[in-house]
Design an enzyme around this catalytic site. Structure first.
Site, mmCIF file in Angstrom:
data_model
loop_
_atom_site.group_PDB
_atom_site.id
_atom_site.type_symbol
_atom_site.label_atom_id
_atom_site.label_comp_id
_atom_site.label_asym_id
_atom_site.label_seq_id
_atom_site.Cartn_x
_atom_site.Cartn_y
_atom_site.Cartn_z
ATOM 1 N N ASP A 1 -19.881 15.290 -2.172
ATOM 2 C CA ASP A 1 -18.751 16.106 -2.225
ATOM 3 C C ASP A 1 -18.607 17.128 -3.519
ATOM 4 O O ASP A 1 -17.295 17.643 -3.704
ATOM 5 C CB ASP A 1 -17.437 15.338 -2.129
ATOM 6 C CG ASP A 1 -17.394 14.084 -3.036
ATOM 7 O OD1 ASP A 1 -18.445 13.932 -3.825
ATOM 8 O OD2 ASP A 1 -16.658 13.105 -2.827
ATOM 9 N N HIS B 1 -14.094 3.324 -4.345
ATOM 10 C CA HIS B 1 -12.735 3.333 -4.821
ATOM 11 C C HIS B 1 -12.093 1.930 -4.523
ATOM 12 O O HIS B 1 -11.026 2.068 -5.380
ATOM 13 C CB HIS B 1 -12.003 4.516 -4.096
ATOM 14 C CG HIS B 1 -12.432 5.868 -4.639
ATOM 15 N ND1 HIS B 1 -12.641 6.228 -6.107
ATOM 16 C CD2 HIS B 1 -12.686 7.156 -4.091
ATOM 17 C CE1 HIS B 1 -12.923 7.523 -5.973
ATOM 18 N NE2 HIS B 1 -13.075 8.156 -4.821
ATOM 19 N N HIS C 1 -15.910 12.305 -7.113
ATOM 20 C CA HIS C 1 -14.756 11.507 -7.711
ATOM 21 C C HIS C 1 -15.342 10.498 -8.703
ATOM 22 O O HIS C 1 -16.575 9.828 -8.309
ATOM 23 C CB HIS C 1 -13.912 10.984 -6.728
ATOM 24 C CG HIS C 1 -13.250 11.850 -5.661
ATOM 25 N ND1 HIS C 1 -14.056 12.315 -4.570
ATOM 26 C CD2 HIS C 1 -12.135 12.717 -5.687
ATOM 27 C CE1 HIS C 1 -13.174 13.140 -3.934
ATOM 28 N NE2 HIS C 1 -12.148 13.243 -4.537
ATOM 29 N N ASP D 1 -21.152 10.843 -6.711
ATOM 30 C CA ASP D 1 -19.807 11.398 -6.099
ATOM 31 C C ASP D 1 -19.259 12.317 -7.023
ATOM 32 O O ASP D 1 -19.129 11.921 -8.273
ATOM 33 C CB ASP D 1 -19.222 10.261 -5.641
ATOM 34 C CG ASP D 1 -18.085 10.418 -4.633
ATOM 35 O OD1 ASP D 1 -18.227 10.115 -3.431
ATOM 36 O OD2 ASP D 1 -17.045 10.883 -4.798
#
Lengths: 383, 216
Positions: free
Chosen positions: A260, A135, A173, A171
């Site tokens: 996640d 990120h 995200h 992931d």
């Protein structure tokens, strides 16, 4: 010349990437994974490699000098939080902690170390689970990530080895930081499969985001509906990846193994299980041998249920990488006892998830249908 | 948001004495659906929409020689003369209402005597996308609240306490006494703020409660 066995980056110093006691990003999961693999006899000392901190020059491959300076200053002395806010530091997501520059540089250095060993042919594959911090932006921390080890690594691979890099991000995200770093580059293809950004952080990664300029077509996003389960997730991933591998001819694969998207994860709403976390590394391993002469660099990522998900998921990446049979097995008793004593939830006793642990999703049919439409839309973009 | 912020200043023009053929060509080459017809003093004389053109232009299935006369018809014969306009300092919701109620696609923007731009349905649509916060970074939090004073401040207080930036907020009507608040908040981890909003007695609709599907 036969290449050496895969290497696993680990050193207790990596645990210093720690915001505070109650922060959801908790690197204790690294130690748990290492101990689990050691207990099973799958991780001999000869395959463990301590990281070396990335140099400032390497960090600058992706980050601005103002930002690196801010991270250095924030981690030393008594910081005025206001001053660092523009850099995304001192927020609830990314609080300031002592020595944050040094700890983050070590993450980045670990990823580069594996990258060099893979590109020089010393090893075929290697892992840095302390990395995968996808990120962070060139001038701003975001979503628990200070330096973006992935972007630094890929810049390094392109510059030092003129490599064409395929980045695969599983992931939950969107891998926004990495995508942004290479959005206009045809040398780096980024693929991110994630929960739709309509609701979930970071709120980006839509189907129509495909890159720009000469990099148009070299960014692929697979945004899935909340509560997507194994079958639909796997269908989407494999269908798109087959087209990606048919289109792009990479020299090396860099994969981000955030885990996640699991049912148990508290920060996202995808509903996949260990079945998917078993298959992801096996597929990527096969693709590496079929397309990049085996060159594969695996990194960590998100994963906020450290008791029930991360050690199990990550141990399977290592097993796949080492061609060890990935079968269901009991979790080792001693390991389980040690960590259960600290855990806030009941830890699973088996490597695989078992039937009956998860309730059926009420809207399954709708979700599967929407995901199929998403995939069809993505495939229409390919030449 | 004001009309001035979303209007397009590069509008396409035509003269009332120009021909149908010329009007059609301008529309095609400029890739627009509305032309402002202006007189010799640069004042608005009318508006030509693609619908007006289609109504009078001969069918493409007919042979071209039958067209010769029709395509030379002057613009003033078929343009709309009763044009609804708007001022650049009007709010965009007023522009939206005018477009919606009158079933039209664009409004010339007039300041005094001068034409300063055009605002189309597409501009309004883009403004709507911006208002929903879809273009901003962050996590979405949806809260169902009773429509009474202080609710928004009460919830905003929670974000403030945690130092979280609200990148966008939108409200919608969800019943005679209720409102739905949609926040876009700059954090990857909204769990604590969600708990605190719930503790204040509000119903958080998204993200779903932990254990919503009774995760084991």
């Amino acid at each position: 010349m036969k290449k050496s066995n895969p290497l696993f980056i680990y050193d207790d110093a990596l645990l210093r990437y720690k915001f505070h006691q109650d922060h959801p990003f908790n690197q204790q999961r690294l130690k748990m994974t290492v101990e689990l693999l050691q207990t099973w006899g799958m991780l001999p000392d000869s395959q463990i490699l301590a990281p070396v901190a990335a140099t400032e020059e390497q960090l600058l491959l992706n980050h601005t000098s103002e930002y690196v300076k801010a991270v250095q200053q924030a981690g030393h002395g008594n910081p005025d939080t206001k001053e660092f806010e523009v850099f995304g530091l001192g927020t609830e997501d990314t609080p300031i902690f002592a020595g944050m520059h040094e700890a983050s540089s070590l993450n980045v250095g670990g990823s580069i170390l594996i990258g060099d060993k893979v590109m020089t042919g010393e090893i075929e594959h290697g892992i840095n689970f302390a990395g995968g911090l996808h990120h962070a932006f060139p001038g701003r921390a975001s979503g628990f990530c200070i330096y973006n080890d992935v972007s630094v690594l890929i810049h390094h691979l392109v510059r030092e080895y003129q490599a064409k890099v395929l980045y695969i991000d599983t992931d939950a995200h969107h891998g926004d930081g990495v995508e942004t770093s290479f959005y206009d580059s045809p040398d780096v293809m980024t693929v991110s499969i994630h929960e739709t950004g309509r609701y979930l952080f970071p709120g980006t990664g839509f189907v129509t985001d495909r890159g720009k300029g000469s990099g148009y077509g070299y960014a692929v996003n697979i945004p899935l509906d909340a509560f997507t389960e194994d079958e639909s997730w796997q269908d989407a991933f494999v269908q798109v990846m087959e087209r990606v591998l048919n289109f792009f001819k990479p020299d090396v694969i860099v994969s981000q193994h955030g885990c996640d998207a699991h049912w148990f994860d508290p920060l996202t709403h995808l509903s996949i299980t260990m079945d998917t976390y078993r298959k992801i590394p096996q597929w990527i391993h096969e693709w590496a041998h079929a397309h990049t002469d085996g060159r594969w660099i695996a990194l960590g990522g998100g994963g906020y249920d450290i008791w029930r998900v991360v050690p199990r998921a990550w141990s399977m990446v290592w097993m796949a990488m080492n061609d060890l049979p990935v079968e269901d097995r009991e979790m080792p008793k001693d390991w389980l006892e040690k960590w259960q004593a600290r855990a806030s939830v009941q830890m699973p006793a088996s490597l695989f998830d078992r039937e009956g642990w998860f309730k059926p999703i009420p809207r399954r049919k709708e979700i599967e249908q929407k995901n199929r439409q998403t995939v069809a839309q993505i495939l229409r973009f390919f030449p | 948001m004001k009309v001035r912020q979303i209007m397009s200043q590069r509008y396409a023009v035509i003269h009332p004495d120009d021909t149908l053929q010329q009007a059609r060509t301008v529309m095609l080459t400029r890739n627009v659906r509305h032309l402002l017809a202006i007189d010799r003093e640069d004042r608005l004389a009318g508006l030509v929409s693609d619908r007006d053109i289609r109504e009078v232009y001969p069918s493409s299935l007919e042979s071209p020689d039958q067209h010769q006369e029709i395509i030379r018809v002057p613009v003033h014969q078929f343009m709309s003369k009763m044009v609804i306009t708007i001022h650049p300092d009007d709010d965009i919701e007023e522009a939206a209402l005018l477009l919606y109620e009158n079933n039209i696609g664009s409004l010339p923007v007039i300041e005094g005597e001068e034409i300063v731009g055009i605002v189309t349905m597409k501009d309004i649509l883009y403004a709507l996308i911006e208002l929903t916060g879809l273009h901003t970074h962050g996590s979405t939090i949806k809260v169902e609240v009773p429509n009474r004073p202080g609710v928004l401040a009460d919830i905003a207080e929670v974000f403030k306490k945690h130092g979280m930036c609200i990148n966008s907020v939108m409200t919608s009507i969800s019943g005679p006494l209720n409102r739905r608040l949609n926040f876009r908040v700059d954090t990857i981890n909204p769990r604590q703020v969600v708990r605190e909003i719930e503790e204040k007695g509000y119903q958080v609709v998204w993200p779903p409660k932990e254990g919503f599907y009774e995760k084991e």
